[in-house]
Design an enzyme around this catalytic site. Structure first.
Site, PDB file in Angstrom:
ATOM      1  N   THR A  68       0.839  -1.197   0.000  1.00  0.00           N
ATOM      2  CA  THR A  68       0.000   0.000   0.000  1.00  0.00           C
ATOM      3  C   THR A  68       0.876   1.251   0.000  1.00  0.00           C
ATOM      4  O   THR A  68       2.096   1.169  -0.187  1.00  0.00           O
ATOM      5  CB  THR A  68      -0.984  -0.025   1.192  1.00  0.00           C
ATOM      6  OG1 THR A  68      -1.950   0.992   1.031  1.00  0.00           O
ATOM      7  CG2 THR A  68      -0.260   0.144   2.512  1.00  0.00           C
ATOM      8  N   LYS A  72       3.450   1.201  -4.097  1.00  0.00           N
ATOM      9  CA  LYS A  72       2.889   0.366  -5.169  1.00  0.00           C
ATOM     10  C   LYS A  72       3.659   0.442  -6.484  1.00  0.00           C
ATOM     11  O   LYS A  72       3.860  -0.585  -7.146  1.00  0.00           O
ATOM     12  CB  LYS A  72       1.420   0.712  -5.377  1.00  0.00           C
ATOM     13  CG  LYS A  72       0.566   0.379  -4.164  1.00  0.00           C
ATOM     14  CD  LYS A  72      -0.891   0.720  -4.363  1.00  0.00           C
ATOM     15  CE  LYS A  72      -1.680   0.407  -3.098  1.00  0.00           C
ATOM     16  NZ  LYS A  72      -3.106   0.634  -3.237  1.00  0.00           N
ATOM     17  N   GLY A 135      -1.244   8.571  -8.111  1.00  0.00           N
ATOM     18  CA  GLY A 135      -0.359   7.511  -7.651  1.00  0.00           C
ATOM     19  C   GLY A 135      -0.829   6.148  -8.113  1.00  0.00           C
ATOM     20  O   GLY A 135      -1.714   6.016  -8.969  1.00  0.00           O
ATOM     21  N   GLY A 136      -0.251   5.113  -7.509  1.00  0.00           N
ATOM     22  CA  GLY A 136      -0.562   3.749  -7.927  1.00  0.00           C
ATOM     23  C   GLY A 136      -2.013   3.367  -7.761  1.00  0.00           C
ATOM     24  O   GLY A 136      -2.612   2.746  -8.638  1.00  0.00           O
ATOM     25  N   ASN A 157      -4.520  16.349 -10.151  1.00  0.00           N
ATOM     26  CA  ASN A 157      -3.413  16.097  -9.243  1.00  0.00           C
ATOM     27  C   ASN A 157      -2.675  17.398  -8.971  1.00  0.00           C
ATOM     28  O   ASN A 157      -2.640  18.299  -9.821  1.00  0.00           O
ATOM     29  CB  ASN A 157      -2.439  15.078  -9.852  1.00  0.00           C
ATOM     30  CG  ASN A 157      -1.436  14.570  -8.841  1.00  0.00           C
ATOM     31  OD1 ASN A 157      -1.794  13.946  -7.846  1.00  0.00           O
ATOM     32  ND2 ASN A 157      -0.157  14.834  -9.087  1.00  0.00           N
ATOM     33  N   ARG A 158      -2.097  17.498  -7.791  1.00  0.00           N
ATOM     34  CA  ARG A 158      -1.359  18.699  -7.410  1.00  0.00           C
ATOM     35  C   ARG A 158      -0.257  19.007  -8.425  1.00  0.00           C
ATOM     36  O   ARG A 158      -0.015  20.164  -8.763  1.00  0.00           O
ATOM     37  CB  ARG A 158      -0.761  18.509  -6.013  1.00  0.00           C
ATOM     38  CG  ARG A 158       0.035  19.679  -5.488  1.00  0.00           C
ATOM     39  CD  ARG A 158       0.486  19.407  -4.070  1.00  0.00           C
ATOM     40  NE  ARG A 158       1.205  18.134  -3.980  1.00  0.00           N
ATOM     41  CZ  ARG A 158       1.589  17.574  -2.844  1.00  0.00           C
ATOM     42  NH1 ARG A 158       1.286  18.134  -1.690  1.00  0.00           N
ATOM     43  NH2 ARG A 158       2.243  16.428  -2.859  1.00  0.00           N
ATOM     44  N   GLY A 246     -13.657   4.080   2.190  1.00  0.00           N
ATOM     45  CA  GLY A 246     -12.469   3.417   1.684  1.00  0.00           C
ATOM     46  C   GLY A 246     -12.429   1.925   1.945  1.00  0.00           C
ATOM     47  O   GLY A 246     -11.830   1.175   1.181  1.00  0.00           O
TER      48      GLY A 246
END
Length: 274
Positions: A68, A72, A135-136, A157-158, A246
């Site tokens: 996690t 990843k 991200g992954g 995304n930032r 989540g």
């Protein structure tokens, strides 16, 4: 659960690890399926991940690893082979140690996420989705949403360059029927908005999606599992949106994790014969 000399060990690679919820679901499921295996959290800093992965190759009691944030993509690069969409996307969240010590990776985040939506009756065919994060986990979820039939997908995304890179990787999946775009974290006009960042895990985190732009009729989903109701989900519920926590993404992955690492071809009780 009885742990003995034949117990197959899996490690959950994370940093930090205190928030992990998968072992609490994985281990009881192994008991229910009468599999002699245990999943243990391992907090490993990114700088030490390569050394840790190399050590895992030599641990004969090790069956594999679950991976996690933030490992990843790096873990995928450290595997000897990748299966399924993981090969195209170069991201992995579960690793199987083969008998010869080589490591095989797959990505199941997207499968679990889409399964969690479907369990709640959320349709995806022909819908639009906003994903915040690049991200992954964001990549895996985006790929699964495309496979499930979304027709428009925005990545916010930032760092815009990272979002652009993610969209380029998604185009490699060869799905020309999806309108892919990079833009702001504005959910206006989208059926589904997904927080695929760690924002919301810590007190004082900024909201990944502006609360005042959330409206009734849309679905807001999280990948953050602790707290179960993040500030984003609370804001979404207050505004009449459907919410998906989540934990839904993890619940749908437990049996696939077990099947991939400890399937019938690799019965856990056979890993460490006397």
């Amino acid at each position: 659960m009885t742990i003995d000399g034949k117990t197959a060990v899996l490690v959950h690679l994370a940093c930090p690890a205190a928030h992990l919820q998968t072992p609490q679901r994985f281990n009881p499921r192994c008991v229910a399926r009468q599999i002699n295996a245990v999943l243990v959290p391992w907090q490993v800093k990114p700088d030490h991940l390569a050394l840790t992965m190399n050590a895992l190759r030599h641990a004969e009691s090790l069956a594999g690893a679950i991976v996690t944030i933030p490992h990843k993509e790096t873990c995928a690069r450290l595997c000897d082979r990748l299966e399924g969409v993981a090969e195209t996307l170069q991201v992995a969240n579960v690793i199987r140690r083969e008998a010869d010590g080589t490591l095989t990776g797959r990505i199941l985040d997207g499968e679990g996420f889409v399964g969690g939506l479907r369990e709640r009756g959320i349709a995806l065919q022909g819908r639009s989705a906003l994903i915040v994060g690049a991200g992954g986990v964001a990549l895996a979820i985006a790929a699964a949403l495309i496979e499930a039939g979304v027709t428009r997908l925005r990545v916010a995304n930032r760092t815009a360059a990272r979002a652009e890179a993610m969209v380029d990787r998604l185009r490699q999946l060869g799905s020309g029927s999806v309108a892919l775009e990079v833009g702001q974290a504005d959910p206006t006009g989208f059926d589904l908005a997904v927080n695929a960042t760690s924002l919301g895990m810590h007190d004082g985190d900024a909201l990944p999606i502006p609360a005042d732009l959330i409206t009734p009729g849309m679905t807001v989903a999280e990948v953050v599992m602790v707290p179960k109701v993040t500030p984003l989900l609370q804001e979404a519920a207050d505004r009449g949106a459907a919410t998906v926590p989540g934990e839904a993404m993890i619940t749908g992955q437990i049996d696939p994790f077990i099947d991939f690492v400890l399937g019938t071809a690799r019965d856990a009780t056979e890993l460490n014969k006397d």
